[in-house]
Design a protein around this motif. Sequence first.
Motif, short mmCIF file in Angstrom:
data_model
loop_
_atom_site.label_atom_id
_atom_site.label_comp_id
_atom_site.label_asym_id
_atom_site.label_seq_id
_atom_site.Cartn_x
_atom_site.Cartn_y
_atom_site.Cartn_z
N GLY A 14 0.82 -1.20 0.00
CA GLY A 14 0.00 0.00 0.00
C GLY A 14 0.86 1.25 0.00
N GLY A 18 -0.81 4.44 4.34
CA GLY A 18 -2.12 4.05 3.83
C GLY A 18 -2.71 5.03 2.84
N SER A 24 -4.73 2.01 0.23
CA SER A 24 -4.78 1.19 1.43
C SER A 24 -3.98 -0.10 1.28
CB SER A 24 -6.24 0.84 1.73
OG SER A 24 -6.31 -0.17 2.72
N ASN A 26 -4.90 -2.74 2.38
CA ASN A 26 -5.92 -3.78 2.18
C ASN A 26 -6.09 -4.14 0.71
OD1 ASN A 26 -6.33 -3.80 4.92
ND2 ASN A 26 -8.04 -2.37 4.82
N ALA A 27 -5.67 -3.25 -0.21
CA ALA A 27 -5.77 -3.52 -1.64
C ALA A 27 -4.70 -4.53 -2.08
CB ALA A 27 -5.65 -2.24 -2.45
N GLY A 28 -3.64 -4.68 -1.27
CA GLY A 28 -2.62 -5.69 -1.54
C GLY A 28 -1.57 -5.30 -2.56
#
Length: 105
Positions: A14, A18, A24, A26-28
């Motif tokens: 990320g 973030g 983020s 979380n998007a990898g």
Amino acid sequence: YGIDSANDLLVRIGGPDGGAPGGSPNAGQTFAVDTLRDAATFEAVDFGPQNGFDIEPGTDAAFAVNGTTLYAVNLTTAGVTNQGTIGGGLTLRGLAVAAPQAGAG
């Protein structure tokens, strides 16, 4: 952060903090910081597929293990510094750094 063991790279997962660019974690999406190199000799260090990596909670103190060798990892330069042998001769495949105890230090 993480280790791309296929290419021996320190990667950031990320965007910084973030945010953009990269978004983020979380998007990898991963972004190469640099090749993992010995901080003293600048020689590339091979972190095969069986390694461990963690960052001490609340700090930027990062560590990696490759087999039986523990390394400190500079998150800005991807330089690694050999901290010695750990694991009592066993090949380690993971690493977790415990948070410091309150009042320790």
